[in-house]
Motif scaffolding. Structure first.
Motif, PDB file in Angstrom:
ATOM      1  N   PRO A   1      45.082  37.361  48.653  1.00 52.15           N
ATOM      2  CA  PRO A   1      45.769  36.508  47.681  1.00 52.15           C
ATOM      3  C   PRO A   1      46.803  35.587  48.330  1.00 52.15           C
ATOM      4  O   PRO A   1      47.383  35.908  49.363  1.00 52.15           O
TER       5      PRO A   1
ATOM      6  N   ASP B   1      51.064  45.320  38.409  1.00 53.00           N
ATOM      7  CA  ASP B   1      49.742  45.257  39.028  1.00 53.00           C
ATOM      8  C   ASP B   1      49.543  46.500  39.884  1.00 53.00           C
ATOM      9  O   ASP B   1      50.466  46.967  40.552  1.00 53.00           O
TER      10      ASP B   1
ATOM     11  N   SER C   1      36.424  46.205  45.977  1.00 54.73           N
ATOM     12  CA  SER C   1      36.184  44.801  45.634  1.00 54.73           C
ATOM     13  C   SER C   1      34.686  44.512  45.700  1.00 54.73           C
ATOM     14  O   SER C   1      34.047  44.724  46.735  1.00 54.73           O
TER      15      SER C   1
ATOM     16  N   SER D   1      40.317  40.471  43.707  1.00 55.06           N
ATOM     17  CA  SER D   1      40.956  41.634  43.099  1.00 55.06           C
ATOM     18  C   SER D   1      39.897  42.708  42.856  1.00 55.06           C
ATOM     19  O   SER D   1      38.746  42.371  42.543  1.00 55.06           O
ATOM     20  N   PRO D   2      40.226  43.982  43.051  1.00 57.37           N
ATOM     21  CA  PRO D   2      41.553  44.580  43.261  1.00 57.37           C
ATOM     22  C   PRO D   2      42.005  44.668  44.716  1.00 57.37           C
ATOM     23  O   PRO D   2      42.872  45.485  45.038  1.00 57.37           O
ATOM     24  N   TRP D   3      41.411  43.857  45.600  1.00 56.22           N
ATOM     25  CA  TRP D   3      41.899  43.737  46.976  1.00 56.22           C
ATOM     26  C   TRP D   3      41.841  45.047  47.753  1.00 56.22           C
ATOM     27  O   TRP D   3      42.733  45.378  48.539  1.00 56.22           O
TER      28      TRP D   3
ATOM     29  N   GLN E   1      48.254  46.839  42.612  1.00 56.51           N
ATOM     30  CA  GLN E   1      48.439  46.555  44.043  1.00 56.51           C
ATOM     31  C   GLN E   1      49.832  46.019  44.367  1.00 56.51           C
ATOM     32  O   GLN E   1      50.061  45.558  45.493  1.00 56.51           O
TER      33      GLN E   1
ATOM     34  N   PRO F   1      50.892  40.409  44.445  1.00 57.32           N
ATOM     35  CA  PRO F   1      50.698  40.962  43.111  1.00 57.32           C
ATOM     36  C   PRO F   1      52.041  41.226  42.436  1.00 57.32           C
ATOM     37  O   PRO F   1      53.018  41.592  43.099  1.00 57.32           O
TER      38      PRO F   1
END
Length: 289
Positions: A247, A255, A176, A170-172, A257, A251
């Motif tokens: 992930p 979130d 990152s 995260s935060p992808w 994202q 999300p």
């Protein structure tokens, strides 16, 4: 039958000719420009509040693996013996490398307008840029960025990425601080030329059309991304106990994202293919390393 992607430096003269001929044929048919348009359409930055699947996102690697496969299948419909070669830019590091020969990619652009005038993809040989046109309908490059010199990534740069034990965090996105995906894609908090590492730096080093969403206009795009794909393959072998893609779950609402990235089993537009589907290429192709 499993086929092999070779290092461009090991291709025979006949293999180079067959690869170039297949690329030119799908260009003449109009199919090549469809690939250019697809990449333009899905080149979404993390500053935009919509779904990202191609860049600045965990699906950067599986999305481009599928994109490469589609291109390779198009080539193999023309010539079943053709595969996409890869460019190891940690070894072939100068404009004098065989990659830039008259029988493969051609050379750099001329001073002034950066127009490529040598090789099979020069405008004079019929390679007309039709998508993402800016100053002209000819391919452009500025190898090494002569006005502000830049060096290609090194083995140490690749090692910096492959040392990561986690696929992504995260935060992808491009901010990152850890994760193999972002370090290989090459976004950093550095300044000047240090902002770009690995994949990103190669695009900058080539310059011209390789900058931005229309980078597919330069056929070296495919050789570059084949090597990026190989580096992902190596990382997967090196980290068999790491989660192969993160992930794992989308999300949640609230979130930052939410609905902006895809989780492991969500489709990556423009296909129904998921990152999970692209975690292995076993049974399709292998690399001659």
């Amino acid at each position: 039958m499993v086929y092999t992607r070779k290092n461009q430096s090991s291709l025979s003269r006949a293999e180079r000719r067959r690869f170039v001929d297949a690329v030119l044929k799908i260009k003449r048919s109009g199919e090549y420009d469809e690939f250019v348009r697809t990449h333009i359409d899905y080149y979404v930055s993390d500053g935009e509040h919509r779904l990202r699947v191609a860049h600045m996102t965990p699906s950067f690697l599986p999305w481009h693996r599928r994109f490469l496969l589609d291109f390779e299948r198009a080539l193999r419909r023309v010539d079943q013996g053709v595969t996409v070669p890869y460019w190891d830019w940690t070894k072939d590091r100068t404009p004098a490398s065989s990659l830039w020969g008259e029988d493969l990619m051609g050379g750099t652009g001329r001073r002034g307008d950066r127009r490529v005038t040598t090789g099979p993809f020069a405008r004079g040989n019929g390679w007309v840029v039709k998508e993402g046109v800016t100053d002209g309908d000819f391919l452009t490059r500025a190898l090494g960025r002569p006005g502000d010199p830049l060096k290609l990534p090194t083995r140490q740069d690749v090692a910096w990425a492959t040392a990561e034990t986690v696929y992504d965090v995260s935060p992808w996105d491009s901010t990152s601080s850890r994760g193999f995906r972002n370090r290989l894609e090459g976004w950093t908090s550095g300044v000047g030329s240090e902002r770009w590492r690995n994949h990103n730096r190669v695009h900058r080093w080539v310059g011209g059309h390789m900058l931005g969403g229309a980078s597919v206009n330069d056929p070296v795009f495919w050789l570059h991304h084949a090597f990026v794909d190989l580096l992902w393959t190596r990382w997967q072998r090196l980290r068999p106990d790491s989660a192969p893609y993160l992930p794992a779950r989308p999300p949640e609402l609230g979130d930052s994202q939410f609905e902006r990235i895809v989780a492991r089993r969500q489709p990556m537009p423009p296909w129904r293919t998921t990152p999970q589907d692209m975690l292995s290429h076993k049974g399709i192709y292998k690399y001659a390393e």
